[in-house]
Design an enzyme around this catalytic site. Sequence first.
Site, PDB file in Angstrom:
ATOM      1  N   ARG A 150      -3.655  -2.623  13.346  1.00 50.33           N
ATOM      2  CA  ARG A 150      -5.118  -2.708  13.330  1.00 50.33           C
ATOM      3  C   ARG A 150      -5.509  -4.136  13.663  1.00 50.33           C
ATOM      4  O   ARG A 150      -5.521  -5.004  12.793  1.00 50.33           O
ATOM      5  CB  ARG A 150      -5.672  -2.280  11.970  1.00 50.33           C
ATOM      6  CG  ARG A 150      -5.476  -0.806  11.681  1.00 50.33           C
ATOM      7  CD  ARG A 150      -6.179  -0.362  10.409  1.00 50.33           C
ATOM      8  NE  ARG A 150      -5.947   1.058  10.184  1.00 50.33           N
ATOM      9  CZ  ARG A 150      -4.935   1.549   9.485  1.00 50.33           C
ATOM     10  NH1 ARG A 150      -4.060   0.729   8.936  1.00 50.33           N
ATOM     11  NH2 ARG A 150      -4.775   2.851   9.327  1.00 50.33           N
ATOM     12  N   TYR A 170       1.451  -5.438  13.049  1.00 52.78           N
ATOM     13  CA  TYR A 170       0.334  -4.699  12.455  1.00 52.78           C
ATOM     14  C   TYR A 170      -0.535  -4.059  13.530  1.00 52.78           C
ATOM     15  O   TYR A 170      -0.860  -4.681  14.545  1.00 52.78           O
ATOM     16  CB  TYR A 170      -0.500  -5.642  11.597  1.00 52.78           C
ATOM     17  CG  TYR A 170      -1.476  -4.923  10.709  1.00 52.78           C
ATOM     18  CD1 TYR A 170      -1.054  -3.922   9.848  1.00 52.78           C
ATOM     19  CD2 TYR A 170      -2.828  -5.244  10.737  1.00 52.78           C
ATOM     20  CE1 TYR A 170      -1.948  -3.263   9.026  1.00 52.78           C
ATOM     21  CE2 TYR A 170      -3.733  -4.604   9.916  1.00 52.78           C
ATOM     22  CZ  TYR A 170      -3.286  -3.608   9.064  1.00 52.78           C
ATOM     23  OH  TYR A 170      -4.179  -2.948   8.254  1.00 52.78           O
ATOM     24  N   GLU A 173       0.805  -1.225   0.000  1.00 51.79           N
ATOM     25  CA  GLU A 173       0.000   0.000   0.000  1.00 51.79           C
ATOM     26  C   GLU A 173       0.838   1.275   0.000  1.00 51.79           C
ATOM     27  O   GLU A 173       0.516   2.231  -0.690  1.00 51.79           O
ATOM     28  CB  GLU A 173      -0.929   0.061   1.227  1.00 51.79           C
ATOM     29  CG  GLU A 173      -1.935  -1.046   1.313  1.00 51.79           C
ATOM     30  CD  GLU A 173      -1.473  -2.141   2.233  1.00 51.79           C
ATOM     31  OE1 GLU A 173      -0.263  -2.459   2.197  1.00 51.79           O
ATOM     32  OE2 GLU A 173      -2.296  -2.695   2.978  1.00 51.79           O
ATOM     33  N   HIS A 202      -4.877 -11.101  13.413  1.00 50.83           N
ATOM     34  CA  HIS A 202      -3.506 -10.739  13.731  1.00 50.83           C
ATOM     35  C   HIS A 202      -3.192 -11.037  15.188  1.00 50.83           C
ATOM     36  O   HIS A 202      -4.063 -11.344  15.988  1.00 50.83           O
ATOM     37  CB  HIS A 202      -3.275  -9.235  13.481  1.00 50.83           C
ATOM     38  CG  HIS A 202      -3.587  -8.813  12.093  1.00 50.83           C
ATOM     39  ND1 HIS A 202      -3.005  -9.370  10.989  1.00 50.83           N
ATOM     40  CD2 HIS A 202      -4.446  -7.866  11.624  1.00 50.83           C
ATOM     41  CE1 HIS A 202      -3.472  -8.785   9.902  1.00 50.83           C
ATOM     42  NE2 HIS A 202      -4.351  -7.886  10.269  1.00 50.83           N
ATOM     43  N   ASP A 261      -2.189  -5.402   3.436  1.00 45.49           N
ATOM     44  CA  ASP A 261      -2.449  -5.863   4.805  1.00 45.49           C
ATOM     45  C   ASP A 261      -3.480  -6.984   4.827  1.00 45.49           C
ATOM     46  O   ASP A 261      -4.393  -7.028   3.996  1.00 45.49           O
ATOM     47  CB  ASP A 261      -2.962  -4.700   5.667  1.00 45.49           C
ATOM     48  CG  ASP A 261      -1.916  -3.617   5.837  1.00 45.49           C
ATOM     49  OD1 ASP A 261      -0.714  -3.942   5.816  1.00 45.49           O
ATOM     50  OD2 ASP A 261      -2.303  -2.444   5.983  1.00 45.49           O
ATOM     51  N   ASP A 272      -6.250  -7.718   6.329  1.00 43.85           N
ATOM     52  CA  ASP A 272      -7.554  -7.463   6.932  1.00 43.85           C
ATOM     53  C   ASP A 272      -8.519  -7.231   5.784  1.00 43.85           C
ATOM     54  O   ASP A 272      -8.151  -7.345   4.616  1.00 43.85           O
ATOM     55  CB  ASP A 272      -7.509  -6.272   7.901  1.00 43.85           C
ATOM     56  CG  ASP A 272      -6.980  -5.005   7.246  1.00 43.85           C
ATOM     57  OD1 ASP A 272      -6.961  -4.929   5.997  1.00 43.85           O
ATOM     58  OD2 ASP A 272      -6.569  -4.086   7.971  1.00 43.85           O
ATOM     59  N   GLU A 315      -9.940  -4.605   4.534  1.00 43.09           N
ATOM     60  CA  GLU A 315      -9.606  -3.510   3.631  1.00 43.09           C
ATOM     61  C   GLU A 315      -8.404  -3.861   2.767  1.00 43.09           C
ATOM     62  O   GLU A 315      -8.380  -3.580   1.571  1.00 43.09           O
ATOM     63  CB  GLU A 315      -9.338  -2.230   4.433  1.00 43.09           C
ATOM     64  CG  GLU A 315      -9.283  -0.998   3.571  1.00 43.09           C
ATOM     65  CD  GLU A 315      -9.406   0.286   4.370  1.00 43.09           C
ATOM     66  OE1 GLU A 315      -9.322   1.347   3.757  1.00 43.09           O
ATOM     67  OE2 GLU A 315      -9.574   0.209   5.603  1.00 43.09           O
TER      68      GLU A 315
END
Length: 945
Positions: free
Chosen positions: A336, A334, A18, A381, A104, A106, A108
């Site tokens: 989040r 990570y 990203e 995570h 990542d 997740d 998103e």
Amino acid sequence: MSPTSETAQGGRRLVIVESPAKAKTIKGYLGPGYVVEASVGHIRDLPNGAAEVPEKYTGEVRRLGVDVEHDFQPVYVVNADKKAQVKKLKDLLRDSDELFLATDEDREGEAIAWHLLEVLKPKVPVKRMVFHEITKDAIRAAVANPRDLNQRMVDAQETRRILDRLYGYEVSPVLWKKVMPRLSAGRVQSVATRLVVERERERMAFRSAEYWDLTGTFGTGRAGDPSDPSSLVARLTTVDGRRVAQGRDFDSLGQLKSANTLHLDEANARALAAALENTRFSVRSVESKPYRRSPYAPFRTTTLQQEASRKLGFGAKATMQIAQKLYENGFITYMRTDSTTLSDTAVAAARAQVTQLYGADYLPERPRTYAGKVKNAQEAHEAIRPSGDRFRTPAETGLSGDQFRLYELIWKRTVASQMKDATGNSVTVRIGGTAADGRDAEFSASGKTITFHGFLKAYVEGADDPNAELDDRERRLPQVSEGDPLTAEEIRADGHSTKPPARYTEASLVKELEEREIGRPSTYASIIGTILDRGYVFKKGTALVPSFLSFAVVNLLEKHFGRLVDYDFTAKMEDDLDRIARGEAQAVPWLRRFYFGEGAAVAGGAADAGNGDGDHLGGLKELVTDLGAIDAREVSSFPVGSGIVLRVGRYGPYIERGEKDSENHQRADIPEDLAPDELSVELAEELLAKPSGDFELGTDPVTGHQIIAKDGRYGPYVTEVLPEGTPKTGKNAVKPRTASLFKSMSLDTVTLDDALRLMSLPRVVGTDAEGVEITAQNGRYGPYLKKGTDSRSLQSEEQLFTITLEEALAIYAQPKQRGRAAAKPPLKELGEDPVSGKPVVVKDGRFGPYVTDGETNATLRSGDSVEAITPERGYELLAEKRAKGPAKKTAKKAAAKKAPAKKTAAKKTAAKKTAAKKTTTAAKKTTAKKTVAKKTTTAGTAVED
């Protein structure tokens, strides 16, 4: 085999992440055989306005960006600012033999990976590469063990995005029509705003109660030492067996909750204190219990935000920005995550540091496990911890400033989570005696001693209440036994009053949202940022204060869209979305029920569905279509008392009494930074009593025009009233002379002479040797001299009338000062910044007041004022500014490159004089399209959580 040697055999691989920072760090671990490039966030999304929608789409699809008639198909477009990056990725992919999507892990991140696939359309093998920390071992393991794209996670994220778009784009226009233009609504932001408003309502309804109690200092009669004090302080608990009332015994209206509680007023408390002066006291009981406190779980997203707020003064947004940098540069895992679990590697690393730094005595026999998660957990995570299989101590990282402080917080919490319990003893001593008037009085004191600090040696959690006692605080009491005599050294009567419920802070609002299971923990920072940016909430110190505007918005939503801001309903929606993510429910039927109300029998129609309690989602479309029942004036009006009503108008809040245009009508604006619970009838009367409207100063003896003083949007000013019939438009239009008041003037004291002097500006001072005129003028940034294009600042506004030609020429004879002017004295000093260690002051800048430590500057927000800003708020603004990093300068370059194109376009337009009518018609159509686009874009600001 290393990734580099594998690549040498298998060709070139393109890895997409990203962010550029993440790409740079990963590149260092993969070697020359890999090309690592960033997508720079999302490359594709729902259109941000009708102008971005392809021409083939019309009607509702064009407005919403979602085809609600055909299974809610979204219209995705490549963001305008990402087209160049997409082209770059396509070019790199063309020369690659394999594609790794390393976004990542997740929802998103999975969605970003899916959008990359949809846009890039790779013809080479594609693999999904996931990792939770950016270390050499983790990155190489991720390359060696890729997986396929998780389509279920993508579908869940897509459903959430469509839901938020429908909510924002349908509800926001209702607010524009009924409250104020350019407002926004969001599925979670509206509920978060309602929480803050409800807390303020509680404060407004609150009635304080006064109560008194006694505090006694009792001596043992022997010399004390640190382990055995000679005296103790105890509070009166009972009188003749009745418990003495404390703050918790009163309700919000100031009434006692139980008649069995004794409410002492000042007279009774002082009388009792006097009656106890010569009383002989003794210890009635000593109760001792073992004390044990276990370590706190490692950080997850929300607990990190809360602790960073309490301990470091960071807002949730700043915390996440700093944590993002730490993650991308390989310092932490990570950030989040909903999980509190640690991997075996992390547990081993933490235990090794416990032994190394604190000794084997602080290490429990078995590793500690933390399995608790929030109910709607979705991120797979670990907890947030230092990265790697060996933790770097803060001193070993080479970090500084905010990044050092946040890393240190995470490191301490992680290490402490693998340490032994803190143990000790808690003691309660009760002391009694009979007063001179025969009443029996009993006092109580509590103490705590810690015999083994355990994890408290490394870390102590903060508290939302600044008066709360932290876990590592000891309170030692004298070593006394039942029956021991004590002497009353002092009996003091203390008065107290109950306090309204505390306003939310960022930390406590995050905690509340999580406890109510509303929204996603990873989005709380952006939610709070949104309600602050929209003006629904502003800050006073660290407290979140709702604006009067938010009262009107919440009032409308509660009355006409009750289910959409119902806490339980919003939490159930999260459960529904999680069921879709797990494959237990289908997205399209669920969206259809939410939007159209299909598949649910609703007896009373959409209005009842909006506020009902049935097992249905209501039908948003019908709710936002029938707006006839919404009285715009009613939802924006709030009675203050004595016939005074607060109204939220299209240009802000104001108070009024009486009907408009009636003889007794009064109206006054409300200060922007006034907290709603501070608007009392007395203050409202004071505001209404202030002079308003026009102040007639007299007649200009030269022109005969009336001169008036007014309070305008940009401050007080004076102007002349032109005779009736004076043309106001067209080429013969006459503009009235107008001038702002000096800072030293006010509307109450300004005179006709002052006004005439002000309107005489600019004043001609004289001409220089070459005949160039010098004038004295008052401008946006203060008084100045002007000679041609050469301007020079003056020291005071009064110089505009007093400076002579000789003085002006002397100023121009000096070399012109470049860059900043001489520094102004600070408006306020806040103390030393906890990060830089430098003094923080508030200064007056070109664009208003700002805080600075000499290195970082941060402008005060709309809810801040120079008078009210606290040191903690100043440090928080600086922390947020540092977290954002330096401002990007690419926009100016891009604008500079595009400038010649405008000139060319202007020439072409000028050349087409013969087609004037057609051009005018086309221009009107274009303007109309742009207006629609702007409105749609405004709605687009409302689609996030």
